[in-house]
Design a protein around this motif. Structure first.
Motif, PDB file in Angstrom:
ATOM      1  N   GLY A  28       7.136-132.696 -52.731  1.00  0.00           N
ATOM      2  CA  GLY A  28       6.182-133.563 -53.433  1.00  0.00           C
ATOM      3  C   GLY A  28       6.675-133.952 -54.811  1.00  0.00           C
ATOM      4  N   GLN A  29       7.252-132.989 -55.534  1.00  0.00           N
ATOM      5  CA  GLN A  29       7.760-133.267 -56.881  1.00  0.00           C
ATOM      6  C   GLN A  29       8.963-134.210 -56.833  1.00  0.00           C
ATOM      7  N   ILE A  30       9.814-134.060 -55.827  1.00  0.00           N
ATOM      8  CA  ILE A  30      10.962-134.969 -55.672  1.00  0.00           C
ATOM      9  C   ILE A  30      10.469-136.394 -55.415  1.00  0.00           C
ATOM     10  N   MET A  31       9.466-136.537 -54.559  1.00  0.00           N
ATOM     11  CA  MET A  31       8.895-137.863 -54.278  1.00  0.00           C
ATOM     12  C   MET A  31       8.285-138.457 -55.547  1.00  0.00           C
ATOM     13  N   TYR A  32       7.578-137.616 -56.301  1.00  0.00           N
ATOM     14  CA  TYR A  32       6.946-138.065 -57.542  1.00  0.00           C
ATOM     15  C   TYR A  32       8.011-138.548 -58.538  1.00  0.00           C
ATOM     16  N   TYR A  39       8.835-135.334 -63.444  1.00  0.00           N
ATOM     17  CA  TYR A  39       8.080-134.473 -62.538  1.00  0.00           C
ATOM     18  C   TYR A  39       6.631-134.394 -62.992  1.00  0.00           C
ATOM     19  N   PHE A  40       5.751-134.157 -62.040  1.00  0.00           N
ATOM     20  CA  PHE A  40       4.343-133.973 -62.384  1.00  0.00           C
ATOM     21  C   PHE A  40       4.181-132.669 -63.151  1.00  0.00           C
ATOM     22  N   ASP A  41       3.425-132.712 -64.241  1.00  0.00           N
ATOM     23  CA  ASP A  41       3.214-131.530 -65.083  1.00  0.00           C
ATOM     24  C   ASP A  41       2.113-130.669 -64.468  1.00  0.00           C
ATOM     25  N   GLY A  42       2.515-129.726 -63.641  1.00  0.00           N
ATOM     26  CA  GLY A  42       1.545-128.880 -62.949  1.00  0.00           C
ATOM     27  C   GLY A  42       1.878-128.798 -61.473  1.00  0.00           C
ATOM     28  N   ASP A  43       0.946-128.268 -60.705  1.00  0.00           N
ATOM     29  CA  ASP A  43       1.150-128.169 -59.262  1.00  0.00           C
ATOM     30  C   ASP A  43       0.940-129.543 -58.646  1.00  0.00           C
ATOM     31  N   ILE A  44       1.919-130.011 -57.902  1.00  0.00           N
ATOM     32  CA  ILE A  44       1.865-131.361 -57.323  1.00  0.00           C
ATOM     33  C   ILE A  44       0.644-131.533 -56.414  1.00  0.00           C
ATOM     34  N   HIS A  45       0.139-130.440 -55.865  1.00  0.00           N
ATOM     35  CA  HIS A  45      -1.065-130.534 -55.028  1.00  0.00           C
ATOM     36  C   HIS A  45      -2.280-130.993 -55.840  1.00  0.00           C
ATOM     37  N   GLY A  50       0.107-141.308 -59.156  1.00  0.00           N
ATOM     38  CA  GLY A  50       1.566-141.297 -59.135  1.00  0.00           C
ATOM     39  C   GLY A  50       2.160-141.226 -57.744  1.00  0.00           C
ATOM     40  N   MET A  51       1.317-141.062 -56.735  1.00  0.00           N
ATOM     41  CA  MET A  51       1.766-141.087 -55.349  1.00  0.00           C
ATOM     42  C   MET A  51       0.554-141.268 -54.444  1.00  0.00           C
ATOM     43  N   HIS A  52       0.791-141.717 -53.229  1.00  0.00           N
ATOM     44  CA  HIS A  52      -0.288-141.841 -52.256  1.00  0.00           C
ATOM     45  C   HIS A  52      -0.453-140.525 -51.499  1.00  0.00           C
ATOM     46  N   LYS A  53      -1.712-140.123 -51.313  1.00  0.00           N
ATOM     47  CA  LYS A  53      -2.014-138.955 -50.479  1.00  0.00           C
ATOM     48  C   LYS A  53      -3.171-139.330 -49.555  1.00  0.00           C
ATOM     49  N   TRP A  54      -3.124-138.820 -48.340  1.00  0.00           N
ATOM     50  CA  TRP A  54      -4.197-139.129 -47.392  1.00  0.00           C
ATOM     51  C   TRP A  54      -5.557-138.663 -47.927  1.00  0.00           C
ATOM     52  N   ALA A  55      -5.555-137.642 -48.762  1.00  0.00           N
ATOM     53  CA  ALA A  55      -6.816-137.121 -49.317  1.00  0.00           C
ATOM     54  C   ALA A  55      -7.506-138.132 -50.224  1.00  0.00           C
ATOM     55  N   PHE A  56      -6.778-139.139 -50.704  1.00  0.00           N
ATOM     56  CA  PHE A  56      -7.380-140.176 -51.556  1.00  0.00           C
ATOM     57  C   PHE A  56      -7.849-141.327 -50.675  1.00  0.00           C
ATOM     58  N   GLU A  57      -9.114-141.661 -50.781  1.00  0.00           N
ATOM     59  CA  GLU A  57      -9.665-142.708 -49.914  1.00  0.00           C
ATOM     60  C   GLU A  57      -8.908-144.028 -50.056  1.00  0.00           C
ATOM     61  N   GLN A  58      -8.529-144.353 -51.305  1.00  0.00           N
ATOM     62  CA  GLN A  58      -7.869-145.636 -51.536  1.00  0.00           C
ATOM     63  C   GLN A  58      -6.456-145.668 -50.945  1.00  0.00           C
ATOM     64  N   PRO A 206      14.237-128.463 -60.581  1.00  0.00           N
ATOM     65  CA  PRO A 206      13.710-127.114 -60.838  1.00  0.00           C
ATOM     66  C   PRO A 206      13.078-126.535 -59.571  1.00  0.00           C
ATOM     67  N   ARG A 207      12.881-125.233 -59.566  1.00  0.00           N
ATOM     68  CA  ARG A 207      12.180-124.597 -58.444  1.00  0.00           C
ATOM     69  C   ARG A 207      10.683-124.776 -58.642  1.00  0.00           C
ATOM     70  N   PHE A 208      10.025-125.290 -57.638  1.00  0.00           N
ATOM     71  CA  PHE A 208       8.576-125.473 -57.717  1.00  0.00           C
ATOM     72  C   PHE A 208       7.883-124.576 -56.696  1.00  0.00           C
ATOM     73  N   ASN A 209       8.278-123.307 -56.672  1.00  0.00           N
ATOM     74  CA  ASN A 209       7.692-122.389 -55.705  1.00  0.00           C
ATOM     75  C   ASN A 209       6.387-121.851 -56.279  1.00  0.00           C
ATOM     76  N   GLU A 210       5.297-122.533 -55.947  1.00  0.00           N
ATOM     77  CA  GLU A 210       4.016-122.177 -56.544  1.00  0.00           C
ATOM     78  C   GLU A 210       3.546-120.777 -56.146  1.00  0.00           C
ATOM     79  N   SER A 211       4.038-120.269 -55.017  1.00  0.00           N
ATOM     80  CA  SER A 211       3.568-118.956 -54.578  1.00  0.00           C
ATOM     81  C   SER A 211       4.345-117.820 -55.248  1.00  0.00           C
ATOM     82  N   GLU A 212       5.467-118.141 -55.862  1.00  0.00           N
ATOM     83  CA  GLU A 212       6.290-117.109 -56.493  1.00  0.00           C
ATOM     84  C   GLU A 212       5.481-116.382 -57.562  1.00  0.00           C
ATOM     85  N   GLY A 213       5.430-115.071 -57.473  1.00  0.00           N
ATOM     86  CA  GLY A 213       4.738-114.311 -58.502  1.00  0.00           C
ATOM     87  C   GLY A 213       3.246-114.173 -58.283  1.00  0.00           C
ATOM     88  N   HIS A 214       2.684-114.846 -57.263  1.00  0.00           N
ATOM     89  CA  HIS A 214       1.253-114.707 -57.007  1.00  0.00           C
ATOM     90  C   HIS A 214       0.913-113.326 -56.469  1.00  0.00           C
TER      91      HIS A 214
END
Length: 272
Positions: A28-32, A39-45, A50-58, A206-214
């Motif tokens: 997701g960050q690579i696409m962004y 890169y998006f500042d935060g979790d790309i989810h 800045g990108m299309h997602k099916w979760a967005f109605e538009q 960069p590594r965007f492993n959001e689960s790392e350290g959780h």
């Protein structure tokens, strides 16, 4: 039904079907970056622009028109089912999420009560028998997938083939499915096949492993978590994933694929 879990660059250079626990944050960050030059500042989810997602109605009519006409390069990424389910356990069940709470509120207390799972205490840092708890979690996973009890299966441990198939069933076609285990090679082939406003150099991403350290650190090799019964459960749940994405069911210690993914086979078997 449409195309749930589908992301697309705003320039429509590429379309990606998200498969949870398969490098989706990094992709997701690579696409962004490819569209926005940063890169998006935060979790790309959490990105709402800045990108299309099916979760967005538009975004839904734009994604639908693109995918059904196969206007853009479409891809997804998969992972060894053994390491994926282990990662889900340590991240989602044992770990504290980025909101500071347990995943899905009452899920962990339910697992402790009904399946005897331990998670390392309130902060996930205490010692516990990781192997025994993981194997009990596998029973729970099987129950959710086979009988939808005590709850519906969660996207993080439902089969990858299920995620991949919705895109095909509703009229999409993949140009590439690659493995998390050889991520740079696979992602580079996607970037080579697409025209993007900003060049992405994979070696410097960069590594965007959001689960790392959780959650707690995995203490044992992958294969130690899977005895004969565990492997039987894994086969029951993920047999199509092993078959279609060419992973080694017989050896949990081998995370690498043992054959090439046949896109025609994937489309034929998952498009039914």
């Amino acid at each position: 039904m449409g195309f749930p879990g589908t992301w697309m660059t705003t320039s429509e250079s590429m379309v990606y079907r998200v498969v949870p626990k398969c490098a989706c944050s990094t992709i997701g960050q690579i696409m962004y970056y490819a569209d926005n030059g940063e890169y998006f500042d935060g979790d790309i989810h959490d990105a709402t622009g800045g990108m299309h997602k099916w979760a967005f109605e538009q975004s839904q009519p734009v994604i639908t028109a693109n995918v059904q006409a196969h206007k853009s390069y479409a891809f997804t990424c998969v992972r060894n089912p053994y390491t994926r389910i282990l990662s889900s356990f340590f991240d989602k069940i044992c770990g504290i999420q980025r909101n500071g709470r347990r995943y899905r509120g009452n899920l962990v207390p339910l697992l402790i009560q009904k399946y005897g799972i331990e998670v390392g205490g309130d902060d996930g840092k205490g010692e516990f028998d990781q192997i025994a708890s993981f194997r009990r979690f596998l029973l729970f996973t099987r129950d959710t997938i086979r009988w939808r009890k005590p709850m519906d299966p969660d996207i993080h441990w439902s089969a990858m083939s299920g995620h991949v198939s919705t895109f095909i069933v509703n009229g999409g076609r993949y140009d590439k499915i690659f493995w998390t285990e050889s991520f740079n090679d696979g992602m580079q082939s996607v970037l080579d096949a697409t025209e993007n406003a900003n060049e992405v150099k994979l070696k410097s991403v960069p590594r965007f492993n959001e689960s790392e350290g959780h959650g707690p650190k995995r203490l044992h090799p992958v294969e130690d978590y899977f005895d004969d019964l565990s492997m039987h459960l894994v086969k029951e749940i993920y047999h199509r994933d092993f078959d279609l994405f060419k992973y080694d069911f017989d050896n949990p210690a081998n995370k690498m694929p043992i054959g090439e993914i046949d896109l025609d086979e994937v489309h034929a078997k998952l498009g039914e």
